[in-house]
Structure formats: structure tokens, C-alpha cells
Motif scaffolding. Structure first.
Motif, PDB file in Angstrom:
ATOM      1  N   VAL A 122       1.092   5.924   7.882  1.00 27.73           N
ATOM      2  CA  VAL A 122       1.828   7.180   7.809  1.00 27.73           C
ATOM      3  C   VAL A 122       1.736   7.700   6.385  1.00 27.73           C
ATOM      4  CG1 VAL A 122       4.065   8.310   8.129  1.00 27.73           C
ATOM      5  CG2 VAL A 122       3.428   6.374   9.590  1.00 27.73           C
ATOM      6  N   SER A 123       1.223   8.923   6.247  1.00 29.69           N
ATOM      7  CA  SER A 123       1.052   9.488   4.913  1.00 29.69           C
ATOM      8  C   SER A 123       1.687  10.874   4.831  1.00 29.69           C
ATOM      9  CB  SER A 123      -0.426   9.571   4.541  1.00 29.69           C
ATOM     10  OG  SER A 123      -1.101  10.425   5.429  1.00 29.69           O
ATOM     11  N   ASP A 124       1.962  11.283   3.612  1.00 25.93           N
ATOM     12  CA  ASP A 124       2.476  12.615   3.339  1.00 25.93           C
ATOM     13  C   ASP A 124       1.381  13.628   3.682  1.00 25.93           C
ATOM     14  OD1 ASP A 124       4.532  14.393   1.888  1.00 25.93           O
ATOM     15  OD2 ASP A 124       2.623  14.855   0.885  1.00 25.93           O
ATOM     16  N   ALA A 125       1.739  14.674   4.427  1.00 25.94           N
ATOM     17  CA  ALA A 125       0.747  15.653   4.876  1.00 25.94           C
ATOM     18  C   ALA A 125       0.114  16.399   3.708  1.00 25.94           C
ATOM     19  CB  ALA A 125       1.388  16.638   5.844  1.00 25.94           C
ATOM     20  N   ALA A 126       0.855  16.619   2.642  1.00 33.73           N
ATOM     21  CA  ALA A 126       0.341  17.401   1.519  1.00 33.73           C
ATOM     22  C   ALA A 126      -0.510  16.578   0.560  1.00 33.73           C
ATOM     23  CB  ALA A 126       1.498  18.040   0.760  1.00 33.73           C
ATOM     24  N   THR A 127      -0.119  15.320   0.340  1.00 33.38           N
ATOM     25  CA  THR A 127      -0.787  14.518  -0.693  1.00 33.38           C
ATOM     26  C   THR A 127      -1.705  13.435  -0.150  1.00 33.38           C
ATOM     27  OG1 THR A 127       1.008  12.909  -0.816  1.00 33.38           O
ATOM     28  CG2 THR A 127       1.161  14.850  -2.267  1.00 33.38           C
ATOM     29  N   GLY A 128      -1.503  13.017   1.095  1.00 30.18           N
ATOM     30  CA  GLY A 128      -2.303  11.938   1.666  1.00 30.18           C
ATOM     31  C   GLY A 128      -1.891  10.562   1.168  1.00 30.18           C
ATOM     32  N   VAL A 129      -0.716  10.476   0.547  1.00 32.23           N
ATOM     33  CA  VAL A 129      -0.200   9.200   0.020  1.00 32.23           C
ATOM     34  C   VAL A 129       0.630   8.499   1.092  1.00 32.23           C
ATOM     35  CG1 VAL A 129       1.363   8.210  -1.706  1.00 32.23           C
ATOM     36  CG2 VAL A 129      -0.239  10.003  -2.361  1.00 32.23           C
ATOM     37  N   VAL A 130       0.432   7.201   1.238  1.00 30.80           N
ATOM     38  CA  VAL A 130       1.163   6.404   2.222  1.00 30.80           C
ATOM     39  C   VAL A 130       2.655   6.398   1.866  1.00 30.80           C
ATOM     40  CG1 VAL A 130       1.419   4.118   3.272  1.00 30.80           C
ATOM     41  CG2 VAL A 130      -0.857   4.976   2.676  1.00 30.80           C
ATOM     42  N   SER A 152      -4.705   3.797  12.967  1.00 32.99           N
ATOM     43  CA  SER A 152      -4.363   5.163  13.357  1.00 32.99           C
ATOM     44  C   SER A 152      -3.662   5.817  12.179  1.00 32.99           C
ATOM     45  CB  SER A 152      -3.422   5.167  14.565  1.00 32.99           C
ATOM     46  OG  SER A 152      -4.062   4.665  15.699  1.00 32.99           O
ATOM     47  N   TYR A 153      -3.828   7.125  12.069  1.00 31.88           N
ATOM     48  CA  TYR A 153      -3.232   7.865  10.960  1.00 31.88           C
ATOM     49  C   TYR A 153      -2.227   8.884  11.477  1.00 31.88           C
ATOM     50  CZ  TYR A 153      -7.274   6.075   8.454  1.00 31.88           C
ATOM     51  OH  TYR A 153      -8.214   5.263   7.891  1.00 31.88           O
ATOM     52  N   ILE A 154      -1.128   9.005  10.761  1.00 31.18           N
ATOM     53  CA  ILE A 154      -0.148  10.064  11.015  1.00 31.18           C
ATOM     54  C   ILE A 154       0.051  10.786   9.700  1.00 31.18           C
ATOM     55  CG2 ILE A 154       2.235  10.604  11.604  1.00 31.18           C
ATOM     56  CD1 ILE A 154       2.252   8.234  13.444  1.00 31.18           C
ATOM     57  N   HIS A 155      -0.090  12.100   9.729  1.00 29.26           N
ATOM     58  CA  HIS A 155       0.142  12.920   8.544  1.00 29.26           C
ATOM     59  C   HIS A 155       1.455  13.659   8.729  1.00 29.26           C
ATOM     60  CE1 HIS A 155      -4.307  12.550   8.784  1.00 29.26           C
ATOM     61  NE2 HIS A 155      -4.052  12.046   7.589  1.00 29.26           N
ATOM     62  N   VAL A 183       0.803  -1.226   0.000  1.00 32.67           N
ATOM     63  CA  VAL A 183       0.000   0.000   0.000  1.00 32.67           C
ATOM     64  C   VAL A 183       0.837   1.277   0.000  1.00 32.67           C
ATOM     65  CG1 VAL A 183      -1.917  -1.191   1.112  1.00 32.67           C
ATOM     66  CG2 VAL A 183      -0.348   0.189   2.511  1.00 32.67           C
ATOM     67  N   VAL A 184       2.157   1.150   0.078  1.00 31.42           N
ATOM     68  CA  VAL A 184       3.003   2.341  -0.009  1.00 31.42           C
ATOM     69  C   VAL A 184       2.792   2.963  -1.388  1.00 31.42           C
ATOM     70  CG1 VAL A 184       5.376   3.218  -0.032  1.00 31.42           C
ATOM     71  CG2 VAL A 184       4.694   1.475   1.636  1.00 31.42           C
ATOM     72  N   GLY A 185       2.499   4.255  -1.398  1.00 28.96           N
ATOM     73  CA  GLY A 185       2.191   4.961  -2.633  1.00 28.96           C
ATOM     74  C   GLY A 185       0.706   5.095  -2.909  1.00 28.96           C
ATOM     75  N   TRP A 186      -0.115   4.408  -2.131  1.00 31.24           N
ATOM     76  CA  TRP A 186      -1.580   4.485  -2.280  1.00 31.24           C
ATOM     77  C   TRP A 186      -2.120   5.674  -1.485  1.00 31.24           C
ATOM     78  CZ3 TRP A 186      -4.394  -0.833  -1.553  1.00 31.24           C
ATOM     79  CH2 TRP A 186      -3.839  -1.793  -2.408  1.00 31.24           C
ATOM     80  N   PRO A 187      -3.294   6.176  -1.849  1.00 28.68           N
ATOM     81  CA  PRO A 187      -3.977   7.147  -0.982  1.00 28.68           C
ATOM     82  C   PRO A 187      -4.296   6.471   0.364  1.00 28.68           C
ATOM     83  CG  PRO A 187      -4.969   7.121  -3.168  1.00 28.68           C
ATOM     84  CD  PRO A 187      -4.010   5.961  -3.107  1.00 28.68           C
ATOM     85  N   GLU A 188      -4.205   7.228   1.451  1.00 24.84           N
ATOM     86  CA  GLU A 188      -4.381   6.620   2.782  1.00 24.84           C
ATOM     87  C   GLU A 188      -5.744   5.955   2.957  1.00 24.84           C
ATOM     88  OE1 GLU A 188      -5.728  10.545   5.330  1.00 24.84           O
ATOM     89  OE2 GLU A 188      -3.733   9.753   5.617  1.00 24.84           O
TER      90      GLU A 188
END
Length: 78
Positions: free
Chosen positions: A63-71, A43-46, A21-26
């Protein structure tokens, strides 16, 4: 940053990490994890944190990128 190994798994279940799922939307990643392991909570971390306290054998942290929401990190149980 964060944990790199799972700390536990539910009895009868072997799925403890989701590198696919790395690279997927959260949201999509969370749905995949929920289908594979309906017995855990997510749990989610941005961005960079804060990381939830202590390991928990029934939690998967996404854990996702805060700007894009991608894992950006492999979600693991623990």
C-alpha cells in the motif's frame, strides 16, 4: 484499512511481514519482498484502495501513497 496480520506462510519460510519497507518507494519495497520471498506475488494499492478480495496465502499487498509512491503500511502476507 486493510489487514494487519499475516494469514499464512510458505512451507519452510518464516518471513511474512516487511515493516522495514514502510517509507520506501514501492518499487524498492517490492524488490526487497521478492528477494525475501520469491514464492509470493505482489499486489499494489495506491491511496485508499480498492483492496484485493479475500485473503490469499501467496500474496503480499504493498500500500503506497497515491501522490508519492511511498509505502505507507506494513506489507504482510495474506
Amino acid at each position: 484499512m486493510g489487514r494487519s496480520e499475516a494469514t499464512g506462510a510458505a512451507p519452510g519460510s518464516t518471513k511474512a511481514s516487511w515493516p522495514e519497507v514502510v517509507g520506501w518507494p514501492e518499487r524498492d519495497a517490492a524488490l526487497k519482498i521478492s528477494r525475501d520471498r520469491p514464492d509470493v506475488f505482489i499486489s499494489y494499492i495506491h491511496g485508499t484502495g480498492p483492496w484485493p478480495p479475500g485473503p490469499h496465502p501467496w500474496r503480499v499487498v504493498v500500500v503506497s501513497d497515491a501522490a508519492t509512491g511511498v509505502v505507507v503500511q506494513t506489507p504482510v502476507l495474506g
